[in-house]
Design a protein around this motif. Sequence first.
Motif, PDB file in Angstrom:
ATOM      1  N   CYS A 102       1.844   2.314  26.506  1.00 35.31           N
ATOM      2  CA  CYS A 102       3.295   2.313  26.701  1.00 35.31           C
ATOM      3  C   CYS A 102       3.873   0.920  26.504  1.00 35.31           C
ATOM      4  O   CYS A 102       4.908   0.739  25.841  1.00 35.31           O
ATOM      5  N   LEU A 103       3.220  -0.078  27.076  1.00 35.82           N
ATOM      6  CA  LEU A 103       3.701  -1.447  26.956  1.00 35.82           C
ATOM      7  C   LEU A 103       3.705  -1.892  25.501  1.00 35.82           C
ATOM      8  O   LEU A 103       4.632  -2.572  25.044  1.00 35.82           O
ATOM      9  N   GLU A 104       2.688  -1.485  24.767  1.00 35.58           N
ATOM     10  CA  GLU A 104       2.622  -1.808  23.344  1.00 35.58           C
ATOM     11  C   GLU A 104       3.764  -1.137  22.577  1.00 35.58           C
ATOM     12  O   GLU A 104       4.353  -1.728  21.657  1.00 35.58           O
ATOM     13  N   LEU A 105       4.102   0.092  22.963  1.00 37.57           N
ATOM     14  CA  LEU A 105       5.188   0.818  22.313  1.00 37.57           C
ATOM     15  C   LEU A 105       6.528   0.107  22.541  1.00 37.57           C
ATOM     16  O   LEU A 105       7.305  -0.109  21.602  1.00 37.57           O
ATOM     17  N   PHE A 106       6.803  -0.274  23.780  1.00 36.44           N
ATOM     18  CA  PHE A 106       8.048  -0.972  24.089  1.00 36.44           C
ATOM     19  C   PHE A 106       8.126  -2.320  23.364  1.00 36.44           C
ATOM     20  O   PHE A 106       9.167  -2.683  22.802  1.00 36.44           O
ATOM     21  N   SER A 107       7.021  -3.059  23.382  1.00 34.30           N
ATOM     22  CA  SER A 107       7.005  -4.385  22.765  1.00 34.30           C
ATOM     23  C   SER A 107       7.232  -4.296  21.261  1.00 34.30           C
ATOM     24  O   SER A 107       7.985  -5.094  20.679  1.00 34.30           O
ATOM     25  N   SER A 108       6.594  -3.309  20.614  1.00 27.95           N
ATOM     26  CA  SER A 108       6.744  -3.167  19.158  1.00 27.95           C
ATOM     27  C   SER A 108       8.173  -2.785  18.783  1.00 27.95           C
ATOM     28  O   SER A 108       8.685  -3.224  17.752  1.00 27.95           O
ATOM     29  N   LEU A 109       8.816  -1.963  19.621  1.00 32.75           N
ATOM     30  CA  LEU A 109      10.206  -1.587  19.344  1.00 32.75           C
ATOM     31  C   LEU A 109      11.128  -2.797  19.449  1.00 32.75           C
ATOM     32  O   LEU A 109      12.009  -3.007  18.605  1.00 32.75           O
ATOM     33  N   ARG A 110      10.938  -3.614  20.456  1.00 33.33           N
ATOM     34  CA  ARG A 110      11.777  -4.804  20.593  1.00 33.33           C
ATOM     35  C   ARG A 110      11.526  -5.790  19.459  1.00 33.33           C
ATOM     36  O   ARG A 110      12.455  -6.458  18.993  1.00 33.33           O
ATOM     37  N   GLU A 111      10.289  -5.877  19.007  1.00 30.05           N
ATOM     38  CA  GLU A 111       9.993  -6.746  17.870  1.00 30.05           C
ATOM     39  C   GLU A 111      10.685  -6.259  16.602  1.00 30.05           C
ATOM     40  O   GLU A 111      11.035  -7.052  15.733  1.00 30.05           O
ATOM     41  N   ARG A 112      10.882  -4.956  16.499  1.00 31.47           N
ATOM     42  CA  ARG A 112      11.576  -4.389  15.346  1.00 31.47           C
ATOM     43  C   ARG A 112      13.092  -4.534  15.454  1.00 31.47           C
ATOM     44  O   ARG A 112      13.821  -4.148  14.545  1.00 31.47           O
ATOM     45  N   GLY A 113      13.566  -5.027  16.557  1.00 30.90           N
ATOM     46  CA  GLY A 113      15.004  -5.208  16.721  1.00 30.90           C
ATOM     47  C   GLY A 113      15.680  -4.073  17.455  1.00 30.90           C
ATOM     48  O   GLY A 113      16.915  -3.952  17.385  1.00 30.90           O
ATOM     49  N   VAL A 114      14.918  -3.228  18.140  1.00 32.13           N
ATOM     50  CA  VAL A 114      15.492  -2.107  18.889  1.00 32.13           C
ATOM     51  C   VAL A 114      15.722  -2.535  20.336  1.00 32.13           C
ATOM     52  O   VAL A 114      14.810  -3.040  21.003  1.00 32.13           O
ATOM     53  N   LEU A 115      16.935  -2.362  20.821  1.00 28.86           N
ATOM     54  CA  LEU A 115      17.249  -2.688  22.200  1.00 28.86           C
ATOM     55  C   LEU A 115      16.805  -1.512  23.076  1.00 28.86           C
ATOM     56  O   LEU A 115      17.549  -0.564  23.304  1.00 28.86           O
ATOM     57  N   VAL A 116      15.570  -1.579  23.540  1.00 30.89           N
ATOM     58  CA  VAL A 116      14.967  -0.476  24.282  1.00 30.89           C
ATOM     59  C   VAL A 116      14.743  -0.894  25.728  1.00 30.89           C
ATOM     60  O   VAL A 116      14.398  -2.038  26.026  1.00 30.89           O
ATOM     61  N   HIS A 117      14.945   0.068  26.634  1.00 35.88           N
ATOM     62  CA  HIS A 117      14.747  -0.152  28.066  1.00 35.88           C
ATOM     63  C   HIS A 117      13.665   0.798  28.560  1.00 35.88           C
ATOM     64  O   HIS A 117      13.532   1.922  28.070  1.00 35.88           O
TER      65      HIS A 117
END
Length: 497
Positions: A479-494
């Motif tokens: 899960c942490l990897e999923l959130f981190s990868s989304l933020r690296e792609r420029g997605v503002l995810v919470h």
Amino acid sequence: MEAFTLKPNFLGNILVRLVSFVVLVFLARFAYVFTVKGGKSCNSSDFCFLPESLNPNSISIYGELPDSGTGVRNYYYSVFQDLIADGFLSPNSKSLCIETITGQDVAALIDVGVVDSIGIFNKSSSPLIRHGYAIRQRFDENTFDFEYAADGVLEKSTKPVEFAKEVSRTLKPGGFFVIHTITKDNYSLDSLIQLFDSFKLIRLREIDGFDTWQPLIREVIFEKVKVTGLEPMARCNKNRCIDFEKMSNDCVVSGYKRELIRKLEPLIEEEPIKPWITLKRNFRNLKYLSSMVDISFKNRYIYVDVGARSYSSSIGSWFNKQYPKQNKKFEVYAIEADREFHDEYSKKGVNLLPYAAWLRNETLFFEISREPSRKKNVEKGRGMGRVQSAQSSLNFVGDLDTIKGFDFALWLMSLAEERDYLVVKMDVEGTEFHLIPRLIETGAICLIDELFLECHYSRWQKCCPGKRSPKYEKTYAHCLELFSSLRERGVLVHQWW
């Protein structure tokens, strides 16, 4: 024979009629001077400019303008002088000032030598201001060489897309549109630029403002370009056409968006022992996008709740009450496959999709799990359901229901475009590990402005301390990897809970 004598009343009537006739002739002549140019009369669809022979300083209405010859008018005079020097405006330009209240900008244009100038506002004031609206201009197509909107004009518009379309309609190809904006954040500035998609951005800079409370404003200059037409597209809806094969899965991430992501609440690095408490506490620290930037320049405002369950679970209790909407009206879509919750959406003003968000259009099996209550032999209602294809359904434990799944990524691309403000909440019981890669693959992830994602993993159970749930195969590290990868792609995810 008695001599004929004029009675006083008779003489008075003749005098009144004579004076009335002179006044009517004067008014008719006055109207003719200001409504005719070159022998052509004005009408509702035509443009009436001031006659070139008139000296602007002799027009009486100028004396009624506040700060006449100084202050505001001098400020606009300086602005237009610079635009003439830089080649964006010329004395021969037919010019329009949009939503001008006092006409100071129109007066300054005439002062600087651009005599074919006029303004529009919801209250006319001859000869400088005609009745009209920014989103409904009473002029023909390709009328103007130059259009101007002062700071705050577009910000106050409730229909910014219609505003941009009217500018595009009435401005000639090759003409310039100059807008002064008080927007401070780059997110809203980028949204403003996206509105004018039939224009080429020529210049963007900061200039001195007129008021001391707003010492700097942004000047944006567009040039209208000739549109050759849309290329053949694969699929269209009522809003636009989409070429799905040409969609890129790489989002354009600008520096300002990286800065916004850095301002978000930090991800929880360590797996919480009591996730239902830790995540709930972290909810109080959420940094909403709409609390950091101005979203006024967006086309539509859309909220999509994937795995909505009941109306009160997240739409009624959270989004409607707590999400900062900046007084914007959102279109709300609820995606929920469980029939148990469908009836309550009928009168809520929500667009219900009674299906399962999936990778493609196909029949799926929906698991209806039931969570046991602490009270013996009593069921605690329906739990969260998972969806799987027919090949994977044999691994389910519990009741199964047949439902329809749809390609969520393609549906999202048909629903929204980059100019829209799109918020998505996703709680899909583990299916996020399939849906997120699909959104990235198609490029649909780039349409999402803000994502609230609940990640499901083999967590500690609330009922049984020290024991993990066998329901999910993923770990917290996944899960942490999923959130981190989304933020690296420029997605503002919470992190949602």
